[in-house]
Motif scaffolding. Sequence first.
Motif, PDB file in Angstrom:
ATOM      1  N   ARG A 113      -3.550  -2.676  -5.173  1.00  0.00           N
ATOM      2  CA  ARG A 113      -2.962  -1.694  -6.076  1.00  0.00           C
ATOM      3  C   ARG A 113      -2.363  -0.570  -5.247  1.00  0.00           C
ATOM      4  N   THR A 114      -1.038  -0.429  -5.319  1.00  0.00           N
ATOM      5  CA  THR A 114      -0.367   0.624  -4.547  1.00  0.00           C
ATOM      6  C   THR A 114       0.006   1.804  -5.432  1.00  0.00           C
ATOM      7  N   ARG A 116      -7.505  -1.193  -3.508  1.00  0.00           N
ATOM      8  CA  ARG A 116      -6.465  -0.187  -3.483  1.00  0.00           C
ATOM      9  C   ARG A 116      -5.901  -0.034  -2.080  1.00  0.00           C
ATOM     10  N   ALA A 117      -4.589   0.181  -2.017  1.00  0.00           N
ATOM     11  CA  ALA A 117      -3.931   0.412  -0.735  1.00  0.00           C
ATOM     12  C   ALA A 117      -3.333   1.809  -0.774  1.00  0.00           C
ATOM     13  N   ASP A 118      -3.888   2.707   0.057  1.00  0.00           N
ATOM     14  CA  ASP A 118      -3.399   4.093   0.049  1.00  0.00           C
ATOM     15  C   ASP A 118      -2.323   4.275   1.112  1.00  0.00           C
ATOM     16  N   ASP A 119      -1.314   5.011   0.758  1.00  0.00           N
ATOM     17  CA  ASP A 119      -0.152   5.211   1.625  1.00  0.00           C
ATOM     18  C   ASP A 119      -0.507   6.168   2.765  1.00  0.00           C
ATOM     19  N   HIS A 120      -0.362   5.699   3.991  1.00  0.00           N
ATOM     20  CA  HIS A 120      -0.596   6.537   5.178  1.00  0.00           C
ATOM     21  C   HIS A 120       0.665   6.577   6.031  1.00  0.00           C
ATOM     22  N   GLY A 121       1.803   6.810   5.410  1.00  0.00           N
ATOM     23  CA  GLY A 121       3.042   6.908   6.187  1.00  0.00           C
ATOM     24  C   GLY A 121       3.598   5.542   6.542  1.00  0.00           C
ATOM     25  N   ASP A 122       3.378   5.089   7.795  1.00  0.00           N
ATOM     26  CA  ASP A 122       3.931   3.789   8.202  1.00  0.00           C
ATOM     27  C   ASP A 122       3.005   2.638   7.852  1.00  0.00           C
ATOM     28  N   HIS A 123       1.836   2.958   7.323  1.00  0.00           N
ATOM     29  CA  HIS A 123       0.920   1.860   6.974  1.00  0.00           C
ATOM     30  C   HIS A 123       0.087   2.245   5.747  1.00  0.00           C
ATOM     31  N   TYR A 124      -0.624   1.208   5.227  1.00  0.00           N
ATOM     32  CA  TYR A 124      -1.585   1.443   4.147  1.00  0.00           C
ATOM     33  C   TYR A 124      -2.991   1.329   4.710  1.00  0.00           C
ATOM     34  N   LYS A 125      -3.919   1.983   3.998  1.00  0.00           N
ATOM     35  CA  LYS A 125      -5.340   1.693   4.251  1.00  0.00           C
ATOM     36  C   LYS A 125      -5.872   1.004   2.995  1.00  0.00           C
ATOM     37  N   VAL A 156       4.774  -6.039   3.461  1.00  0.00           N
ATOM     38  CA  VAL A 156       4.819  -6.184   2.010  1.00  0.00           C
ATOM     39  C   VAL A 156       5.851  -7.264   1.660  1.00  0.00           C
ATOM     40  N   VAL A 157       5.448  -8.239   0.853  1.00  0.00           N
ATOM     41  CA  VAL A 157       6.373  -9.295   0.410  1.00  0.00           C
ATOM     42  C   VAL A 157       6.958  -8.885  -0.940  1.00  0.00           C
ATOM     43  N   GLY A 158       8.293  -8.920  -1.017  1.00  0.00           N
ATOM     44  CA  GLY A 158       8.947  -8.420  -2.226  1.00  0.00           C
ATOM     45  C   GLY A 158       8.892  -6.902  -2.231  1.00  0.00           C
ATOM     46  N   GLU A 159       9.222  -6.329  -3.374  1.00  0.00           N
ATOM     47  CA  GLU A 159       9.226  -4.876  -3.435  1.00  0.00           C
ATOM     48  C   GLU A 159       7.823  -4.317  -3.611  1.00  0.00           C
ATOM     49  N   VAL A 160       7.647  -3.093  -3.128  1.00  0.00           N
ATOM     50  CA  VAL A 160       6.400  -2.385  -3.374  1.00  0.00           C
ATOM     51  C   VAL A 160       6.253  -2.194  -4.889  1.00  0.00           C
ATOM     52  N   ASN A 161       5.038  -2.390  -5.370  1.00  0.00           N
ATOM     53  CA  ASN A 161       4.709  -2.283  -6.804  1.00  0.00           C
ATOM     54  C   ASN A 161       5.302  -3.422  -7.653  1.00  0.00           C
ATOM     55  N   LYS A 162       5.930  -4.383  -7.011  1.00  0.00           N
ATOM     56  CA  LYS A 162       6.425  -5.545  -7.761  1.00  0.00           C
ATOM     57  C   LYS A 162       5.692  -6.818  -7.329  1.00  0.00           C
ATOM     58  N   SER A 203      -1.905   3.640  -8.660  1.00  0.00           N
ATOM     59  CA  SER A 203      -3.007   3.565  -9.622  1.00  0.00           C
ATOM     60  C   SER A 203      -2.650   4.252 -10.935  1.00  0.00           C
ATOM     61  N   GLU A 204      -1.497   4.914 -10.964  1.00  0.00           N
ATOM     62  CA  GLU A 204      -1.073   5.574 -12.201  1.00  0.00           C
ATOM     63  C   GLU A 204      -0.301   4.614 -13.110  1.00  0.00           C
ATOM     64  N   ALA A 205       0.353   3.636 -12.497  1.00  0.00           N
ATOM     65  CA  ALA A 205       1.234   2.747 -13.265  1.00  0.00           C
ATOM     66  C   ALA A 205       0.432   1.850 -14.200  1.00  0.00           C
ATOM     67  N   ARG A 206       1.096   1.254 -15.183  1.00  0.00           N
ATOM     68  CA  ARG A 206       0.437   0.272 -16.043  1.00  0.00           C
ATOM     69  C   ARG A 206       0.000  -0.906 -15.196  1.00  0.00           C
ATOM     70  N   LYS A 207      -1.009  -1.647 -15.694  1.00  0.00           N
ATOM     71  CA  LYS A 207      -1.756  -2.492 -14.770  1.00  0.00           C
ATOM     72  C   LYS A 207      -0.920  -3.556 -14.056  1.00  0.00           C
ATOM     73  N   HIS A 208       0.124  -4.090 -14.698  1.00  0.00           N
ATOM     74  CA  HIS A 208       0.920  -5.101 -14.000  1.00  0.00           C
ATOM     75  C   HIS A 208       1.910  -4.481 -13.024  1.00  0.00           C
ATOM     76  N   GLU A 209       2.071  -3.157 -13.087  1.00  0.00           N
ATOM     77  CA  GLU A 209       3.206  -2.567 -12.374  1.00  0.00           C
ATOM     78  C   GLU A 209       2.881  -1.833 -11.086  1.00  0.00           C
ATOM     79  N   GLY A 210       1.617  -1.627 -10.780  1.00  0.00           N
ATOM     80  CA  GLY A 210       1.311  -0.887  -9.554  1.00  0.00           C
ATOM     81  C   GLY A 210       0.753  -1.770  -8.450  1.00  0.00           C
ATOM     82  N   ILE A 211       1.091  -3.057  -8.516  1.00  0.00           N
ATOM     83  CA  ILE A 211       0.483  -4.029  -7.592  1.00  0.00           C
ATOM     84  C   ILE A 211       1.489  -4.450  -6.523  1.00  0.00           C
ATOM     85  N   SER A 212       1.031  -4.553  -5.255  1.00  0.00           N
ATOM     86  CA  SER A 212       1.896  -5.074  -4.197  1.00  0.00           C
ATOM     87  C   SER A 212       1.246  -6.279  -3.534  1.00  0.00           C
TER      88      SER A 212
END
Lengths: 393, 393, 370, 370
Positions: free
Chosen positions: B179-180, B148-157, B231-237, B182-191
């Motif tokens: 996984r950016t 999991r990658a948690d949002d910390h403003g300008d970066h993830y942890k 991040v390559v491509g869009e976040v969550n895509k 964790s609420e989205a369906r499994k293919h959709e919350g990944i970066s």
Amino acid sequence: MSDLESFRLETRDWLEENCPKSMRTPYESDDDICWGGRNAKFTSDEQRLWLQRMASRGWTVPTWPAEYGGGGLDREHAKVLADELSRIHARPALMSFGISMLGPALLKFGTEALRQQHIPPIVRGEIRWAQGYSEPNAGSDLASLQTRADDHGDHYKVNGSKIWTSYGDKGDWMFCLVRTDSEARKHEGISFVLFDMATPGVSTKPILLISGASPFTETFFDDVRVEKDQVVGEVNKGWTVAKYLLTHEREMIGESGVSEAGSASISEIAVRKMGLNNGVLKNTMLRSDIAKLEIDEIALDLTIQRARDEVKAGASLGAQSSMFKYFGTELNMRRYELLMAIGGLDALDWDGGENADGLLPKSWLRTKGNSIEGGTSEIQLNIIAKRILGLPG
Amino acid sequence: MSDLESFRLETRDWLEENCPKSMRTPYESDDDICWGGRNAKFTSDEQRLWLQRMASRGWTVPTWPAEYGGGGLDREHAKVLADELSRIHARPALMSFGISMLGPALLKFGTEALRQQHIPPIVRGEIRWAQGYSEPNAGSDLASLQTRADDHGDHYKVNGSKIWTSYGDKGDWMFCLVRTDSEARKHEGISFVLFDMATPGVSTKPILLISGASPFTETFFDDVRVEKDQVVGEVNKGWTVAKYLLTHEREMIGESGVSEAGSASISEIAVRKMGLNNGVLKNTMLRSDIAKLEIDEIALDLTIQRARDEVKAGASLGAQSSMFKYFGTELNMRRYELLMAIGGLDALDWDGGENADGLLPKSWLRTKGNSIEGGTSEIQLNIIAKRILGLPG
Amino acid sequence: MALVLNEEQVMLRDAARDFLTARAPVEHLRSLRDAGNSVGYSSELWAEIVDMGWAAIVVAEEHGGLGYGFAGIGLLLEESGRTLTPTPLLSSSMVAAALITRHGSDDQKATYLPALASGEHLLALAVDEGTQHDPTSCNTVAVEAAGNYSLNGSKVAVVDGGFANTFIVAARKSDESTGLFLVSANATGVKVDTVSHLDTHKAATVLFADVEVSAAAELAMPDGLEFMLDVARIGQAAELLGIAQEVLERTMTYLKDRKQFGVAIGVFQGLAHRAANLYTEIELCKSVVLHALRELDAGTEDIAAIASMAKAKLAETAHLAATEGIQMHGGMGMTDECEIGFFLKRCQIVEALYGDRYFHLDRYAKLSGY
Amino acid sequence: MALVLNEEQVMLRDAARDFLTARAPVEHLRSLRDAGNSVGYSSELWAEIVDMGWAAIVVAEEHGGLGYGFAGIGLLLEESGRTLTPTPLLSSSMVAAALITRHGSDDQKATYLPALASGEHLLALAVDEGTQHDPTSCNTVAVEAAGNYSLNGSKVAVVDGGFANTFIVAARKSDESTGLFLVSANATGVKVDTVSHLDTHKAATVLFADVEVSAAAELAMPDGLEFMLDVARIGQAAELLGIAQEVLERTMTYLKDRKQFGVAIGVFQGLAHRAANLYTEIELCKSVVLHALRELDAGTEDIAAIASMAKAKLAETAHLAATEGIQMHGGMGMTDECEIGFFLKRCQIVEALYGDRYFHLDRYAKLSGY
């Protein structure tokens, strides 16, 4: 002298006296098989006599209870009888779905009245039975059958159709799965009923197979009257009876492949047809497939023997019958594929020619149904996976 | 003289001058493969020189755009270069997951800044990339990953772990699915993110394989800081990027089996090891398996050639890459099974002995992973069934 | 040459598919059978095929043909495999045309090639004699006498033998070599008996009793027999490719349509994985066939290994397709009403003639030195 | 005799399973490997095994054994296959005991059988010389001189060779027949080098340089070599049966536990059908092994075809089980940490020694006249 030994001697004497010489030779064609029935066509008086004599002792069904006309023999005595019949190469006196399928179900689930009514004629080969299970839209998913029996007080009226009825056009009576409760879940509204195929509204239509023969029919029911006392087991519990009977059928089909396989060594045929080169089959690419087949044939025979010994020792066969059905039929198909390869150009002729009116190619094509009828190989594998290996799904 | 012809002559001259003699010999061991990276261990100065010279022309990646340091060649010129390299048996100047996997994805989905940052070092072999896809509970079902990658403003942890990271302990940077959402369906919350493996919180542990080698690691993340611009491509895509890249990986794995297969004729080895008898392999039971293998190897080579020709003619490969992955790996496994049979008792020694410190048995054991890594054979068959044959499920 | 069809070839294939699907689908074969057709093919249909120029594809332009090559006739055979259409395309338009083009004398070319191209003259290969395909053994003899030959012997499984005008007969000469002779079906001493093969096509047993053949009727090259058979085998591989593809497509349609347990049966992995594997094998087969036809077109000298590879691989794969096709069609697949069984029957015949998979695996290994 | 275990046999099997699972599971093999054990087995474990009487099972009571027969030792080998426990049971307690019982002189019996039964004396079979198993070719020679023999040659892949007290050596005599000689490991001129096999068991290369052997050390019967090998092959088949069953059971457990796509992967027919097929093959194997052991116990004269059938069938099935086991375990199956890979490694060794499936298919066919 032990009881078994004296039984062997008596049996040997009786057979010597009562089994006609012509009934000790291999079948020359499928017509030589004695199916009995109202319209039985005996190819000879000796065939009729052989049936009558065996039936008179109940030996068409050696282990069935004597009170219904069976032989009343225990396993060991029945084995002696089988040995002695095999020793003189006696033809079976009677082939019958009444014996191989319906009888055991009747003995287990039928009322006393139903047994008294139906079993003796089965023993004597007087009634030929047909099976009404599969429907066009209920093949592997048998329980989804839709032939319906509507309650009319003391009887049902049956409407619908069946497919893959073996020798349906030659049957006298039918044992048939019908839906007696269309509201219930699919396994729960089915009953197992018996009726005379001469009843008005029953008609049949042969199905031509790729092998050129028509051993099956479609069977149609148009307001066919079935008496309520002809239900085997409880109403709406026919699925239990059907499953019991299917297990028997699977064993029969699995083993039939084997006994046929045992009849001639495929490597001998290959050597005769293709020749040797320094003691090794000329086409060495076939050798490996032939050796594997021969080993598997022996292995299956040994496994059937082992299963019998285990049953004798108190185990129950259960879902293992699926294994015999699966492997036995696949093996028979492999055997015929190799026979075609060994047969070469001779094996291509459909009529006349070198191979007895296309007997080999027709048999080969017929084997393609082995892994379909009586539950497809896929269904057997499912049963093994779930019931034996305990896999989910 | 056409442009292509003059390019061929120039290339030939340049290679003659710039490809060191020792780089024109077959690998002697896996150590001879040049993977580059911060801690690159060159086995010789010539190996380093060969990389530098090829990189200077962008020929480590002949078809990538020149603006990022690539060779900028079209397919036809690239084919000429490949032919000329092959003609002198030149070793690849650089092997790299940056080239075979990440690069194409960056060129397709990356921002201009990401391309400028990462592609030139890939071309020059300065950064060695590792792949972070599989997780212990997300194997064939990759999209169920839980790192999991948690949002910390300008970066993830980033927290979690990966498994089956090829040469994870030798990687400089990692491209990684996290996984950016964790609420989205499994293919959709990944970066799809990139980070330096020297970042605090990244650790690796080698996985010992049955072959005795440890080419993979487990990789652990404990509050690893990842910049948002990585991040390559869009976040969550990220799933879209990952799928694109998996297709590349499958092609690579499928073809690698083949090129290896092409390197020596298995029947020659068999003849040498087992001998002939009247012109036919002594153990005739092996002959059939060997002939089938050799035919399938040629058939696969022809099919890869046909697929390339079709792509050249404008078709897209798409799900067919699953076919190459499936068949190529199964074929390579068949090949090694036969090599073991042919190797006989020599092939049983693990160290020392007749077979170069167990190279053959170790390679044989390693092939057992071919049909698992990069998507199991079962997954490839599912893809073929659904995407090509259009079966439901 | 790229392993893809060019535009012209795609057009030919599409035209062939349209024509055969419309005019000679599997139902055509069934109706020939049910009508008790005695030669096993329709001369009316053949006339239409000739009109489209298919008989002329392999023959060079100078001999009245189209000079379109093997890749072209391969596509026609592939499409005929999809519809199981009985035609003399393989024996006459492909093999005989190739053989006479390569090994014929000028006279033979002038006599036969235009007649082949116009579809008026049909030839049949008379090679096999015993139960096993074995071109190295030949008991039919050609005895030289006064500059001519006298032929004695018998041949079996002669495809198109019931209606061919001329037989190409393999016969052993006094020096023990095997020669090929062009023998008119009307020659004195030739006796033809047609037999039904299991695929409902017809073949013939042909007897040669003191048949007089002029020396000019011999084909020049001594290795003509193997070349002729190898061309036939590659043509068979193309037909098997059509069979395999058609069975796969029909079976996939069935798996999507047929419902059991409330779902389409194609949802079951037990079937889906086998289908995917079969698809893969067929893709390999496509390349093998295309490659073999290209090598024929390129005039490659040694096509023996290529032909045996193609026949072995295609026989195995098409057979797998045909048996899987029946199994996956379940009970329906066993009925004569369902057409899928016709494919297995045809497959078995094409496999067995001119060497089955075992024969060709063996030959391939021998040719490769093991 | 019925093809089921009697009560005594069931008890023996259960006792063996309990002991081996507790004292020598796969972890035991791993620890021998990781500790760098130089001979590949644990003499402490062997002492415990001897205490249970397992070394004495085949030896007759008159020679200090239990006279329990081959069905008994077969069960022990089957259970050892489940735990991959390295022991000298096959070479010493089964093969050597059977060979000396059948072909030994009275002196040889008196010397070796009690020592075998007590587990104190271990024997190893020194047969193979080249890369391919080929008992018909023997370059080790035994030259007669003054009533004794002088042995020269070398043997490879000698199982238990690193710790055996005596070798049973196949050597060619002056009349070109192959004799079997009992040669002490301590004899002058014997040199033993252990090698690690891929299953982490050890084997040895043994050199014989002018080794003097008394005439009394020769085993009487000339067909002893094939008998000895056939007993070994049947014992191997029993071990392979244990391997196959254990792998199937472990894999079925994994298929029920491992979740992907939200379900246990055993739900997928693509795996379930293959598992069911494997189960069926293993059931056949059980019958084949039981039958072969019964035939040995019955003293059947000609066990060659029975042994080759058992080895060919079991090698094929156990190999299928082991590779399916890895594939169905996915990535885990490729790790050294997961024990499933140990089964494939052991399987490969047992398959290859004394003839692999190709060798035995070939031998079976030859014995059957084709």
